[in-house]
Design a protein around this motif. Structure first.
Motif, PDB file in Angstrom:
ATOM      1  N   HIS A  72       0.821  -1.209   0.000  1.00  0.00           N
ATOM      2  CA  HIS A  72       0.000   0.000   0.000  1.00  0.00           C
ATOM      3  C   HIS A  72       0.853   1.257   0.000  1.00  0.00           C
ATOM      4  O   HIS A  72       0.445   2.286  -0.525  1.00  0.00           O
ATOM      5  N   LYS A  74       3.445   7.491   3.426  1.00  0.00           N
ATOM      6  CA  LYS A  74       2.445   6.531   2.967  1.00  0.00           C
ATOM      7  C   LYS A  74       2.596   5.191   3.667  1.00  0.00           C
ATOM      8  O   LYS A  74       1.609   4.494   3.912  1.00  0.00           O
ATOM      9  N   ALA A  97      -0.114   3.123   5.774  1.00  0.00           N
ATOM     10  CA  ALA A  97      -0.386   1.717   5.519  1.00  0.00           C
ATOM     11  C   ALA A  97      -0.325   0.924   6.817  1.00  0.00           C
ATOM     12  O   ALA A  97      -1.169   0.063   7.076  1.00  0.00           O
ATOM     13  N   SER A 119      -3.425   3.064  -3.697  1.00  0.00           N
ATOM     14  CA  SER A 119      -3.354   2.922  -2.242  1.00  0.00           C
ATOM     15  C   SER A 119      -4.711   3.198  -1.625  1.00  0.00           C
ATOM     16  O   SER A 119      -5.156   2.470  -0.732  1.00  0.00           O
TER      17      SER A 119
END
Lengths: 504, 294, 124
Positions: free
Chosen positions: A244, A311, A315, A252
């Motif tokens: 992700h 990110k 995740a 994502s």
């Protein structure tokens, strides 16, 4: 002759399949993109109409896919919960594509964009089928569709680390579907049916007589674990951060918002429609879910705190949020399942918002991903900054936002269970941990670093990256509205969920 | 770090005094968790250590888990209903219905074909979509583009093509010329006779693609791609799945709403469509792996 | 115990095969071997599924004219499911092999530890 609205689930699935197939011959990526957006809008509208009808009439219905009635032919079943989930997932899908549109055209080669939308459309078809399915084997086939499409969406960005993340994701997913299938084979050997209602009756009789007790328990366990692997249940979550965290923003957002939830929805269907909550409690599967969920809540947050890549942090936070959902299911009561359903909705709106905003913030900061280089980036795109803040606050659980309500309902559901203390304590600890990484991240994007650093970060930013992105702004605003809607008007939503579970 | 009080600093920060080099900003950022302050090398070293630990521990844990799982499964499957007995739970009224009514209701005397195309056709549609998706994702991965083909790879391919053109294999070409018509004939036979004998769309499609691959091997992919161009290929692929989905969609709609439409032709259309989808998929896999283009 | 095993011999063999596939999938360091393990695993499940439908002494489920009696044929459902499953398995195998090929093109290795190391080095 049945009323027309009962055709809507079937029509929405087929619309998604048609658009997916059609996208593969559209050379122009832009057109395929518009087609995918239109498809998401159409399925959302259809599901919303369906939601209106099933809620006002308070019914759920079985729709036979063909001439032959159950148990001879395929069938799907739709009720308030299914319609609600389908509506929200279609909307999230459309908004995620809308918000990440510029990233998509940046990250994916033009000649392959059409194929990307094949994946997106068929993935929505797969998710819708997983929501509506009333047949175990149909569920397996559509699990595989969703798996392949999701893996392809991860690797669409086509960089080295992406490929490695994809293959890990693929192997784990296929292990999960293998376990699901062997569980299904065992269940078929003792139950003899594939359609859910007759199978549920057979399971009930078996459980009462105590015949084939061990195969029954093992098959339930295998199915739940198989689906758990695919939806990143705690000890099996290691594939998630890379997959992700590395994909393009839209992917994502879609993966964390919808794909993870699709499998959880299937678990809920199995629990409530096929095995029954009582049997699940009796054989102890709920305890496994509860423990896995609580561990996931803690360890997911701990892993997120260690991350500096924005990110990947988000995740890892997904692992924690999935933990909340599994914990709600693990309570093994209808309230717990309802709270888990509400949390599915909350997470399906918050996490895509966060991913889109994080993607946008890093786009306007020269595609840097680490929090350090994103300092002050909220001033470069105000909408993204506000969106990130709202999402983060909702994840922490601030009142008026969706996350608060779901935590409230989860705690309330826990009050009836024998593990009150442990569950409440875990929720409290997890909330604190959430705050410990979301608050600094939010502060970081709102605090301006010294000029030299900004210059360093911004020296190779192209002007078209910082241009105002209208579609992103629209998507982000709509997502924020959804988060507030879930946080303020939660009562009607909860009523729909209760009705849905009753009419499962 | 600063002589000003905590409250004052906070108030300044709230007031938005975030000028460059402002000590308040510095304060907030300094207090940020270690992850953004950590020296790059340190982080790297730690990551490497984690990786090493992971690679050491992981096989142990995974192996143990797998062995436990296998033992659980072994101790389970010996308790499932015994093999080959007519009284097992699987052999219930559903399978009886499929066997006894399939000729009457679907027109297919092969009960498996009748079941996968009529009674449980939605699964089969999903399965065709899986094949379609798999080809599409292999295309994303392997179709030649600037990401996956460097100049060296292109040169190598050109050299290989030239070498192939120079050495035409006479035995292969002659025998292929002889065989290919029969392969296609057999494919058509299997495709059309799935209703009454073993076979059907999947087997027929696989044989069809076998013929295509044989042609491509014997006469060179270029000659085949002149006959089966890229647009023709993707057209056939899409038309196959579309025809299947449309036919089956109409069938579902009619069946569920109790409309009586004559669907005698449905089985034939679906068999053909499945055959096309499968043939395109397998030939597509071959072409993508071999050359990266159709 | 031995009778129990003999009763379900196909299922036992299928589970052993499943275990072989599973261990290969989890423990092999070579990506191609992992894919092979995956295929073995899938085939084992199909074997288990196919064995569920067999009935001793009954024929293939192709109904002949004048013999429309369910007690003459084996159960067609598991066969149909296996057919569907095989196609799914082919698709995912092709997809994973394509992925392995791209990884080899990109990094020049299919051994997992080396691959991770090279990826790490490139990131720096």
């Amino acid at each position: 002759m049945r009323p027309f609205y009962e055709n809507l689930p079937f029509l929405s699935m087929f619309a998604a399949i048609f658009c997916g197939v059609l996208s593969s011959v559209i050379r122009d990526g832009r057109r395929a993109y518009v087609l995918a957006l239109a498809m998401a809008a159409v399925t959302a509208a259809m599901s919303a109409v369906l939601l209106y009808y099933v809620c006002t009439r308070d019914v759920s219905f079985v729709y036979s896919m063909g001439r032959f009635a159950a148990p001879y032919g395929n069938a799907i079943k739709a009720g308030p919960l299914q319609a609600l989930l389908a509506t929200v997932f279609s909307i999230v899908m459309g908004l995620s594509l809308l918000g990440g549109g510029r990233g998509l055209s940046h990250d994916i080669l033009p000649e392959k964009q059409g194929l990307y939308f094949v994946m997106a459309d068929l993935m929505l078809a797969g998710i819708l089928a997983l929501i509506y399915t009333n047949d175990m084997f149909t569920a397996y086939v559509f699990i595989e569709i969703t798996t392949i499409a999701a893996c392809a969406m991860v690797m669409a960005k086509d960089t080295g680390p992406n490929l490695i993340a994809t293959i890990r994701y693929l192997f784990m997913s296929l292990l999960g579907s293998g376990l699901f299938l062997i569980g299904l084979a065992l269940l078929d050997s003792i139950g003899g049916y594939l359609l859910m209602e007759p199978l549920a009756r057979a399971v009930e009789i078996l459980a009462e007589l105590g015949r084939y007790h061990r195969p029954l328990i093992v098959s339930i366990g295998l199915m739940v674990v198989g689906l758990g692997i695919k939806s990143a249940m705690f000890p099996f979550h290691l594939w998630l951060p890379d997959a992700h965290g590395g994909a393009t923003s839209s992917s994502s957002a879609i993966l964390s918002g919808i794909v993870l939830k699709g499998y959880v929805v299937l678990i809920i269907t199995l629990m409530t429609r096929v095995f029954g909550l009582e049997l699940m409690r009796e054989v102890g599967v709920t305890h496994i879910l509860l423990i896995a969920g609580m561990l996931g809540m803690i360890f997911g947050s701990l892993a997120a705190m260690r991350e500096y890549h924005v990110k990947r942090m988000l995740a890892n936070s997904s692992v924690a949020q999935i933990g909340y959902i599994f914990m709600g299911l693990g309570l093994g009561t209808e309230f717990g399942v309802a709270a888990a359903c509400f949390h599915i909705l909350v997470h399906a709106t918050c996490k895509p918002l966060l991913f889109l905003c994080a993607g946008r913030l890093s786009d306007v900061s020269g595609h840097h991903r680490s929090l350090k280089n994103l300092r002050g980036s909220a001033y470069r795109d105000f909408g993204a900054g506000v969106g990130f803040t709202v999402g983060a606050l909702s994840m922490i659980g601030i009142p008026l936002l969706g996350g608060f309500v779901s935590k409230l309902y989860l705690s309330e559901a826990a009050l009836e269970s024998p593990y009150v203390a442990a569950v409440l304590l875990t929720i409290a600890v997890s909330t604190v941990l959430n705050a410990l990484y979301y608050v600094p991240a939010t502060l970081a994007i709102w605090v301006r670093p010294p000029w030299e650093e900004i210059r360093e970060v911004m020296h190779d930013v192209k002007p078209e990256d910082t241009r105002f992105d209208r579609s992103f702004f629209t998507a982000s605003a709509l997502f924020i509205c959804l988060v507030f809607l879930l946080g303020i008007a939660y009562h009607p939503v909860m009523n729909v969920i209760y009705a849905g579970i009753r009419l499962m | 770090m600063s002589e000003r009080g905590g409250w004052k600093r906070f108030a300044d920060w709230v007031n938005g005094e975030t000028e460059a080099g402002d000590p308040t900003t510095q304060y907030v950022m300094d207090r940020r968790p270690a992850r953004i302050q950590e020296a790059h090398e340190l982080h790297e070293a730690r990551e490497r250590l984690r990786l090493k630990k992971f690679l050491g521990l992981y096989p142990l844990a995974a192996g143990l888990l797998c062995v436990v799982l296998i033992f659980i499964l072994l101790s389970t499957v010996i308790y499932i209903p015994p093999f080959g007995q007519p009284g097992n739970p699987t052999n219930n009224e559903v399978s009886q219905h499929y066997l006894e009514k399939t000729v009457e209701e679907t027109g297919a005397s092969n009960a498996v074909t009748g079941m996968i195309l009529c009674y449980r056709g939605f699964d089969t549609l999903g399965e065709s979509c899986v094949l379609f998706l798999a080809v599409s994702s292999v295309m994303i991965l392997l179709q030649r583009d600037r990401n996956n083909t460097g100049e060296r790879a292109q040169l190598r391919m050109k050299r290989e093509d030239a070498a192939e053109r120079g050495h035409e294999d006479n035995i292969l070409q002659k025998s292929a010329k002889l065989l290919i018509p029969f392969v296609f004939l057999f494919a058509a036979y299997v495709l059309m006779n799935g209703e009454s004998s073993p076979g059907g769309g999947f087997s027929g499609g696989a044989i069809l693609s076998g013929g295509l691959i044989l042609y491509s091997v014997a006469f060179g992919p270029e000659r085949l791609s002149r006959l089966l161009t890229r647009s023709l290929y993707s057209g056939v692929r899409v038309v196959g799945l579309m025809a299947y989905a449309l036919t089956y969609g109409v069938y579902i709609f009619a069946g569920a709403n109790g409309l009586s439409i004559d669907m005698e032709w449905m089985m034939t259309v679906i068999e053909l469509a499945v055959g096309l989808v499968v043939a395109c998929a397998i030939y597509g896999f071959y072409a993508m792996f071999q050359r990266g283009k159709i | 115990m031995p009778e129990l095993v003999a009763q379900n011999r196909y299922a036992v063999v299928a589970v052993i095969l499943f275990g072989i596939g599973l261990l290969n999938l989890m423990l092999q360091q070579n990506l191609v071997k992992k894919v092979i393990g995956l295929s073995i695993m899938d085939s084992a499940i199909f074997m288990l599924l196919a064995s569920l439908g067999y009935i001793e002494g009954h024929g293939a489920p192709i109904v002949e004219e004048g013999a429309v009696d369910a007690s003459l044929y084996i159960n067609p459902i598991p066969s149909g499911l296996v057919l569907t499953g095989i196609v799914v398995s082919v698709s995912v195998t092709a997809f994973s092999l394509a992925l392995v090929q791209r990884i080899y093109q990109r990094y020049g290795t299919v051994e997992l530890p080396e691959l991770l190391e090279r990826a790490k080095k490139e990131e720096d």
